[in-house]
Design an enzyme around this catalytic site. Structure first.
Site, short mmCIF file in Angstrom:
data_model
loop_
_atom_site.label_atom_id
_atom_site.label_comp_id
_atom_site.label_asym_id
_atom_site.label_seq_id
_atom_site.Cartn_x
_atom_site.Cartn_y
_atom_site.Cartn_z
N SER A 13 0.80 -1.21 -0.10
CA SER A 13 -0.24 0.10 0.52
C SER A 13 1.15 1.36 0.35
O SER A 13 0.15 2.25 -0.62
CB SER A 13 -1.04 -0.23 1.41
N ASN A 14 1.53 1.33 0.94
CA ASN A 14 2.84 2.90 0.41
C ASN A 14 3.19 2.46 -0.66
O ASN A 14 3.74 3.53 -1.44
CB ASN A 14 4.17 2.29 1.63
N ARG A 65 22.55 -13.53 2.61
CA ARG A 65 22.05 -12.52 2.85
C ARG A 65 22.63 -10.94 1.58
O ARG A 65 22.49 -10.11 0.78
CB ARG A 65 22.18 -11.52 4.58
N MET A 90 10.25 -6.53 4.74
CA MET A 90 10.53 -7.10 6.04
C MET A 90 11.82 -8.05 6.00
O MET A 90 11.53 -9.11 6.34
CB MET A 90 9.61 -7.66 6.13
N LEU A 93 18.46 -5.01 5.82
CA LEU A 93 20.16 -4.92 5.05
C LEU A 93 21.20 -5.33 5.20
O LEU A 93 21.37 -4.32 6.19
CB LEU A 93 20.10 -2.91 4.20
N ASN A 107 13.29 4.49 4.77
CA ASN A 107 12.47 3.31 5.17
C ASN A 107 11.72 3.88 5.69
O ASN A 107 11.82 4.97 6.34
CB ASN A 107 13.26 2.21 6.37
N HIS A 109 8.71 3.34 9.19
CA HIS A 109 8.43 2.11 10.32
C HIS A 109 6.49 2.81 10.69
O HIS A 109 6.97 4.21 10.82
CB HIS A 109 9.22 2.15 10.96
N ASP A 145 15.64 0.06 12.16
CA ASP A 145 15.20 1.13 12.39
C ASP A 145 15.28 2.45 13.29
O ASP A 145 14.69 2.78 14.53
CB ASP A 145 13.46 0.39 13.21
C1 GAR Z 1 4.05 -0.86 6.99
O1 GAR Z 1 2.75 -0.48 7.87
C2 GAR Z 1 5.43 -0.22 7.37
O2 GAR Z 1 4.90 1.02 7.79
C3 GAR Z 1 6.01 -1.65 7.85
O3 GAR Z 1 5.20 -2.38 7.43
C4 GAR Z 1 4.20 -2.15 6.36
C5 GAR Z 1 4.17 -2.62 4.77
O4 GAR Z 1 2.62 -2.29 4.21
N1 GAR Z 1 6.92 -1.72 7.52
C6 GAR Z 1 7.65 -2.31 8.97
O5 GAR Z 1 6.92 -2.26 9.45
C7 GAR Z 1 9.42 -2.36 8.35
N2 GAR Z 1 9.70 -2.30 9.74
P1 GAR Z 1 2.72 -2.65 3.31
O6 GAR Z 1 3.23 -2.98 2.28
O7 GAR Z 1 0.85 -1.59 2.34
O8 GAR Z 1 2.90 -0.68 2.11
#
Ligand code: GAR
Length: 212
Positions: A13-14, A65, A90, A93, A107, A109, A145
Site C-alpha cells: 500500500s505504501n 543475505r 521485511m 539490509l 525506510n 516504520h 529502524d
Molecule cells: C507498513 O506499515 C510499514 O510501515 C511496515 O510494513 C507495512 C507495509 O505495508 N514496515 C515495517 O514495519 C518496517 N520495519 P504495505 O506493504 O501496505 O506498504
C-alpha cells in the site's frame, strides 16, 4: 527525473501511495524505475505488474543475505536507481547494500522511533499503552529502524482503538508521510548533521550577535 527503486515484501500500500502521488503530481521529479519483491506471493508486486511498472522477483528464502543483496544491488543499478525506497521490505539490509547506496535508502516504520522498533510496532505501541502513535520515515543505516529521521506524523491513540484500528489509522498517515519525505529528500534541500536531518529552510543564518 530521479529514479526510485521500490523494495517490498507484501501488501504494497505504501508503494501504491507513492505511485498515486507521482501520478497526481503531488510528488514531482520522480519516477518508479523498478519494484522489487523478495516474496513470490507479494500482492504489491502483482499490483505493480498490473499497473505496468517494471518488476522483479528476487526471492530471499534460504539465501545468504550478502548474495541476495548483491543480486538486488545489481538490479537497482541496472535500472539506474537514484533512491532506494523500502516500503514494507521485511528484511535487514547487509552493510554491503547500505554502502552501495550511501544516504540514498529510505525506510518507513509504523511507530514514532526510537519507540517500538522491529516487528508489529503498532501492536507494541497499543499494548504498551502509548497515548500517541504514528510513523517515521528515516534514512537507513546499519542498525534496525535507526537512521536519521526525515519526518514523523503523530496521531492520538483513542480509547476506542484496538491494535487493528490503530494500525489502520497509522497506515493512513504513512501514505501521506512517505511521498512527502521522498519529495523533501529528492529536493536536496537538507543537510545531515550527525543523525539530525535539517531542512535548508531551517538552517537560517544566526540572527543573534554571538556572545564572546
Ligand atoms: C507498513 O506499515 C510499514 O510501515 C511496515 O510494513 C507495512 C507495509 O505495508 N514496515 C515495517 O514495519 C518496517 N520495519 P504495505 O506493504 O501496505 O506498504
Amino acid at each position: 527525473m530521479k529514479r526510485l527503486g521500490i523494495l517490498l515484501s507484501g501488501r504494497g500500500s505504501n508503494f501504491l501511495a507513492i505511485a498515486d502521488a507521482i501520478h497526481a503530481g503531488r510528488l514531482t521529479g520522480a519516477e518508479i524505475a523498478i519494484v522489487i519483491s523478495n516474496q513470490a506471493d507479494s500482492y504489491g508486486r502483482k499490483r505493480a505488474a498490473a499497473l505496468e511498472f517494471p518488476t522483479a522477483l528476487i526471492e530471499s528464502k534460504g539465501r545468504k543475505r550478502v548474495e541476495h543483496d548483491a543480486e538486488i544491488i545489481a538490479c537497482l543499478n541496472e535500472h539506474e536507481v537514484d533512491l532506494v525506497i523500502l516500503a514494507g521490505y521485511m528484511r535487514l539490509l547487509s552493510p554491503e547494500f547500505i554502502a552501495a547506496f550511501p544516504n540514498c535508502i529510505l525506510n518507513i516504520h509504523p511507530s514514532l522511533l526510537p519507540a517500538f522498533p522491529g516487528l508489529d510496532a503498532q501492536t507494541q505501541a497499543f499494548e504498551y499503552g502509548a497515548k500517541v502513535a504514528g510513523c517515521t520515515v528515516h534514512f537507513v543505516d546499519e542498525q534496525l529502524d535507526h537512521g536519521a529521521i526525515v519526518l514523523q506524523r503523530a496521531i492520538p491513540v483513542l480509547e476506542s482503538d484496538d491494535a487493528h484500528s490503530l494500525a489502520d489509522r497509522i497506515l493512513a498517515e504513512e501514505h501521506i508521510a512517505y511521498p512527502e519525505a521522498i519529495g523533501r529528500v529528492l529536493s536536496g534541500q537538507y543537510a545531515l548533521q550527525g543523525r539530525r536531518y535539517v531542512r535548508k529552510s531551517d538552517l537560517a543564518e544566526p540572527s543573534h550577535i554571538p556572545v564572546k
